[in-house]
Design a protein around this motif. Structure first.
Motif, PDB file in Angstrom:
ATOM      1  N   PRO A  45     -45.375  48.575 -21.535  1.00  0.00           N
ATOM      2  CA  PRO A  45     -44.976  48.703 -20.385  1.00  0.00           C
ATOM      3  C   PRO A  45     -44.616  50.105 -19.939  1.00  0.00           C
ATOM      4  O   PRO A  45     -44.375  51.000 -20.822  1.00  0.00           O
ATOM      5  N   GLU A  49     -42.619  48.827 -15.105  1.00  0.00           N
ATOM      6  CA  GLU A  49     -42.386  47.350 -15.893  1.00  0.00           C
ATOM      7  C   GLU A  49     -41.028  47.335 -16.441  1.00  0.00           C
ATOM      8  O   GLU A  49     -40.381  46.422 -16.454  1.00  0.00           O
ATOM      9  N   SER A  55     -45.226  42.599 -16.330  1.00  0.00           N
ATOM     10  CA  SER A  55     -46.116  43.416 -16.797  1.00  0.00           C
ATOM     11  C   SER A  55     -46.961  44.000 -15.608  1.00  0.00           C
ATOM     12  O   SER A  55     -47.296  43.036 -14.794  1.00  0.00           O
ATOM     13  N   CYS A  82     -50.215  39.987 -20.626  1.00  0.00           N
ATOM     14  CA  CYS A  82     -49.071  40.591 -21.559  1.00  0.00           C
ATOM     15  C   CYS A  82     -49.613  41.870 -22.202  1.00  0.00           C
ATOM     16  O   CYS A  82     -50.806  42.566 -21.664  1.00  0.00           O
ATOM     17  N   ASN A  83     -48.824  42.465 -23.099  1.00  0.00           N
ATOM     18  CA  ASN A  83     -49.109  43.803 -23.705  1.00  0.00           C
ATOM     19  C   ASN A  83     -48.880  43.846 -25.297  1.00  0.00           C
ATOM     20  O   ASN A  83     -48.574  42.781 -25.739  1.00  0.00           O
ATOM     21  N   LYS A  86     -43.783  45.253 -26.216  1.00  0.00           N
ATOM     22  CA  LYS A  86     -42.834  44.473 -25.015  1.00  0.00           C
ATOM     23  C   LYS A  86     -41.863  45.577 -24.679  1.00  0.00           C
ATOM     24  O   LYS A  86     -41.265  45.254 -23.536  1.00  0.00           O
TER      25      LYS A  86
END
Ligand code: URA
Length: 193
Positions: A45, A49, A55, A82-83, A86
């Motif tokens: 993020p 974000e 995200s 997503c990443n 987090k």
């Protein structure tokens, strides 16, 4: 499926497994549609974000939306995003190995629960989280690799990199991204479900 995912999201929200738990505003679990055939995994993020808990909502995220929309894909209907980690690293530095390690179980759970058919590894941090290689994103982008649960994985450029390289000339990063997203859409359309 969604209750299990929601449990993992809540764990993330309260996570203190690494020092980023102390500096984040919000943890950022995902955005988009959970039961999608396509999952994009970004890096970490950033400021926007961290503030919103979603995200890819800053400039890079807006460009990502345009790239998806150019082939009829969208996080509103058929993409999950997503990443690798987090929580936002201070000043948007690259995630540290120990942060990636501490956070990995969450990403693995997302993969295990959702079992996407196509995984896009967006940028070098996502690439190196899944493919053990000395080669960089420029060499590997656009190629298919075997991923978890039978998925096909493709490394692609990060949109932040495209924002720094505006040319659309043949062979430029933007032009290459256009080739890659069309190839992604071809595979997407060939999959049933
Ligand atoms: N860059 C990323 O890799 N992920 C985000 O969520 C935002 C920017």
């Amino acid at each position: 499926m969604f209750e299990e995912l929601e449990k993992v999201r809540q764990e993330c929200e309260n996570c203190q497994k690494c020092p980023l738990g102390q500096t984040r505003t919000k943890s950022v679990f995902s955005s988009g549609i959970p039961n999608s055939k396509l999952m994009l995994i970004g890096e970490a993020p950033g400021y926007n974000e961290d503030m919103t808990g979603e995200s890819f909502v800053g400039r890079a995220g807006q460009l990502l939306d345009k790239i998806f929309e150019s082939v009829g894909l969208s996080r509103k209907t058929n993409v999950y995003i997503c990443n690798t980690i987090k929580c936002r690293p201070p000043n948007n530095r690259d995630p540290l190995p120990e942060e990636k390690q501490a956070c990995r179980a969450y990403l693995d759970k997302q993969l295990e629960i959702l079992k996407p058919r196509i995984i896009l590894l967006c940028g070098k941090v996502a690439l190196t989280s899944f493919i053990d290689t000395p080669l960089g994103i420029t060499k590997l982008r656009g190629q298919w690799f075997d991923g978890p649960y039978g998925a096909k994985m493709m490394p692609i450029f990060h949109p932040a990199y495209l924002l720094r390289n505006q040319s659309k000339e043949k062979g430029s990063p933007k032009w290459l991204m256009w080739q890659d997203i069309q190839e992604v859409k071809r595979l997407y359309d060939s999959l049933d479900g």
